[in-house]
Write an enzyme that holds these catalytic residues in place. Structure first.
Site, PDB file in Angstrom:
ATOM      1  N   THR A  66      -3.986 -39.481   1.170  1.00 30.60           N
ATOM      2  CA  THR A  66      -4.812 -39.839   0.001  1.00 30.60           C
ATOM      3  C   THR A  66      -5.084 -41.351   0.111  1.00 30.60           C
ATOM      4  O   THR A  66      -5.990 -41.755   0.816  1.00 30.60           O
ATOM      5  CB  THR A  66      -4.123 -39.462  -1.325  1.00 30.60           C
ATOM      6  OG1 THR A  66      -2.801 -40.004  -1.358  1.00 30.60           O
ATOM      7  CG2 THR A  66      -4.038 -37.956  -1.477  1.00 30.60           C
ATOM      8  N   SER A  79     -10.043 -45.906  -9.191  1.00 30.86           N
ATOM      9  CA  SER A  79      -9.914 -44.446  -9.315  1.00 30.86           C
ATOM     10  C   SER A  79     -11.137 -43.841  -9.975  1.00 30.86           C
ATOM     11  O   SER A  79     -12.101 -44.509 -10.239  1.00 30.86           O
ATOM     12  CB  SER A  79      -8.648 -44.095 -10.102  1.00 30.86           C
ATOM     13  OG  SER A  79      -8.760 -44.537 -11.426  1.00 30.86           O
ATOM     14  N   ASN A 105      -4.080 -49.398  -8.829  1.00 25.71           N
ATOM     15  CA  ASN A 105      -3.689 -48.388  -9.803  1.00 25.71           C
ATOM     16  C   ASN A 105      -4.349 -48.552 -11.160  1.00 25.71           C
ATOM     17  O   ASN A 105      -3.981 -47.880 -12.112  1.00 25.71           O
ATOM     18  CB  ASN A 105      -2.174 -48.349  -9.934  1.00 25.71           C
ATOM     19  CG  ASN A 105      -1.559 -47.746  -8.690  1.00 25.71           C
ATOM     20  OD1 ASN A 105      -1.796 -46.580  -8.398  1.00 25.71           O
ATOM     21  ND2 ASN A 105      -0.839 -48.557  -7.932  1.00 25.71           N
ATOM     22  N   THR A 120       1.665 -38.972  -4.586  1.00 28.44           N
ATOM     23  CA  THR A 120       2.500 -37.813  -4.426  1.00 28.44           C
ATOM     24  C   THR A 120       3.055 -37.798  -3.025  1.00 28.44           C
ATOM     25  O   THR A 120       2.391 -38.170  -2.079  1.00 28.44           O
ATOM     26  CB  THR A 120       1.697 -36.541  -4.671  1.00 28.44           C
ATOM     27  OG1 THR A 120       1.089 -36.675  -5.932  1.00 28.44           O
ATOM     28  CG2 THR A 120       2.527 -35.305  -4.642  1.00 28.44           C
ATOM     29  N   GLU A 155       1.210 -48.506  -1.710  1.00 25.13           N
ATOM     30  CA  GLU A 155       0.008 -49.125  -2.291  1.00 25.13           C
ATOM     31  C   GLU A 155       0.211 -50.573  -2.688  1.00 25.13           C
ATOM     32  O   GLU A 155       1.044 -50.888  -3.545  1.00 25.13           O
ATOM     33  CB  GLU A 155      -0.409 -48.359  -3.545  1.00 25.13           C
ATOM     34  CG  GLU A 155      -1.063 -47.025  -3.244  1.00 25.13           C
ATOM     35  CD  GLU A 155      -1.310 -46.198  -4.499  1.00 25.13           C
ATOM     36  OE1 GLU A 155      -0.831 -46.594  -5.570  1.00 25.13           O
ATOM     37  OE2 GLU A 155      -1.976 -45.167  -4.376  1.00 25.13           O
TER      38      GLU A 155
END
Lengths: 385, 385
Positions: free
Chosen positions: B148, B385, B380, B181, B261
């Protein structure tokens, strides 16, 4: 007004050279009585600063004559020398005020692990200078002298029927009371004994400062102190006093949240439908401590999946497929699945409301927190310390 | 090589249109036997994604024929429709492979709360496409299809005496396995029954993935799966296999940490002198989750006071005035007080070692984490996103 709003109190805030900026850094609040009752609650961090170690012992008699507070150094992990600094501070204040040293509460805030003989000399000189400057109008100076990264002083006053409560607070980081540091001094001229003061203080902090969790980092120096002068001569209705003290504490807690380091959102996480108040607090705190949720709010992203992922790490009673989540009035998740489109949520305002319904009971609690921002990282990395 | 390094496995990774970038997003790993044993460990988050709910039940027979994995959507909090998507995925794969649906493990990763009929159709078509592309050289394609925000695929291979272990992993955020995840697939051609596979897998994950805590946020979708083909015909020495499996898991855990990240430091927090391994893990995890500590490391600031403040929030056995802390080999704190000057510590390297000696016993544990950076916040928040 601050802590000198109620009758029977004097205060001062002076510059003792602890802060490199030359700003005020030592405060003293003195209780002139006639009562000298007091109560205090302390950080639950097992690594406790020297002033906490002193004050926890000194309070056991239920008497507080005065509180000496310094910014510019936490006096934490400074060994036996650091404890002696605190002890000497209490003794100097006691001597100058003509009272016993156990009547002196000491509070410190600033960097952990520093506190040499230069620090000690400045604290002792500052204490004497502040005591020489005491006045019934000194509350605001005291509130400024305890600031560290705070951008504004925090004060509150409540006036009851013939009695009043005053308060001051500092704290902008390491804000998860239960730990650069939260210090609060509350004063009242109501007539209360030490046991009642203690009970009221614990009830009030339980629903105010204990529900503020800005960054999940508990300080080594947190202390909330209540001084009772009884100078009004009025014995308040217990429920009325409890409610007023909780309101003053909640007001100060919101001022701390509003000035939290680097924050761009003040977030209230309201948990309803919980099986117990403990469950509601655990769920609220888990969301408040989730960095991914906090970063999303900074980005104005109503990412309710991160809310549910955080709830899932708790031991609270809930069924994931019953949970509803609303953000700023828009129900983005119902029964554990998508509801309104996330585009309908406006997260531009600083004040942010997250409502979580667990559908597991009737209990509720609200946790206050902040978002995770670039400025938080900046202020807490070496760039600024 | 990855998961197809051991004999008896085929894999594929294909683009099914789940990722807007058009990159590969569906992977399949098939166990061709002769054994079809398997074991899996799942997120301990109580809010579990639909593929977790399915796979937890399906594994109960100890048989894994194949694992179907998709990126581009977590299929979490997508209700009964989402569970049906997972179930249909297992059934489609089972039908095409000529096996029973309970032999199919399903794993998903991506945004929580999305998964409509378009998502379902793409997953089902991608599963068929991947099965049509299976090959004994497909391990690397599979490792890329589960990425991802990962910047690189993560794979590992261990070759024992006549047998081998292969593995692939993904995960760059929500990395506190125990939650967007972590997915791991491990394969071996050693001869093991399902009970032995389960015991070995739990031991290995306990000292590897369970000790990685990049950001304190536990995912709803984490799953580590071990498939046993037995194709080597060799029954390994249990201790040798256990050690090898733990080494492969630790290797993959370090690859996850290295690609976390926004991180600028990969921090190993080694706790020694603990009264129990549980205490050592609790202390390490508490420091790993302290945002102030993490921001300080980002700023190359050896702020040991924040380490002690974090230790103080644990229930581990320790005396604050016995604790030593070293950073990158320089003992900045001994016996709860200042030791070497913090200027001696060089925090410029990405790899950072924090050594905490509790002086309370003989137990040790190392927790892997990352620093808290501007890039973490950026990646984040909604900007990304």
């Amino acid at each position: 007004m601050s802590v000198t709003a109620p009758a029977g109190f004097e205060a001062a805030g002076v510059a003792a050279g602890l802060k490199s900026t030359g700003k005020p850094d030592v405060a003293v609040v003195v209780n002139r009585g006639p009562l000298k009752a007091g109560a205090a609650v302390f950080t639950s961090n097992r690594a406790k600063a020297n002033p906490i170690l002193w004050s926890q012992e000194a309070i056991k008699g239920g008497v507080i004559e005065a509180v000496v507070l310094n910014s510019g150094g936490a006096n934490c992990f400074t060994g036996a020398f650091g404890f002696q600094t605190t002890h000497q501070t209490a003794e100097r204040a006691a001597e100058l005020l003509g009272v016993g040293a156990v009547g002196i509460q000491v509070c410190s805030t600033g960097l952990i692990g520093t506190g040499d003989d230069v620090f000690r000399a400045k604290v002792l000189d500052g204490t004497a200078k502040a005591i020489a400057s005491l006045s019934v109008g000194g509350g605001d100076d005291a509130a400024r002298a305890i600031m560290t990264t705070d951008t504004v002083p925090k004060t509150a006053v409540h006036r009851g029927g013939g009695w009043s409560i005053g308060g001051m607070a500092k704290g902008a980081g390491m804000l998860a009371p239960g730990l650069a540091t939260m210090l609060v001094v509350l004063t009242t001229d109501a007539v209360l004994d030490a046991a009642a003061a203690d009970a009221h203080l614990r009830s009030a902090t339980n629903v105010s400062f204990d529900r503020l969790d800005s960054d999940g980092c508990m300080s080594t120096n947190d202390q909330v102190t209540l001084l009772v002068s009884g100078a009004s001569g009025v014995t308040p209705d217990p429920e009325e006093f409890a409610s007023a003290l909780a309101a003053v504490c909640s007001d100060l807690a919101r001022q701390l949240q509003a000035d939290a380091e680097g924050a761009s959102h003040a977030i209230a996480i309201e948990v309803v439908g919980a099986a117990s108040e403990q469950d509601a607090v655990e769920v609220g705190r888990s969301v408040a401590r989730n960095n991914l949720f906090k970063a999303a709010i900074f980005g104005n992203d109503p990412n309710w999946g991160r809310v549910l992922a955080a709830i899932g790490t708790t031991s609270a009673e809930f069924d994931p497929y019953q949970v509803d989540v609303s953000m700023n009035g828009v129900r983005v998740c119902s029964a554990g699945g998508p509801d309104r489109p996330r585009e309908e949520v406006d997260l531009a305002p600083r004040d942010t409301h997250v409502l979580i319904d667990l559908h597991a009971g009737e209990a509720t609690a609200t946790i206050l927190t902040n978002d995770l921002t670039h400025d938080y990282v900046h202020e807490n990395s070496a760039y600024s310390s």
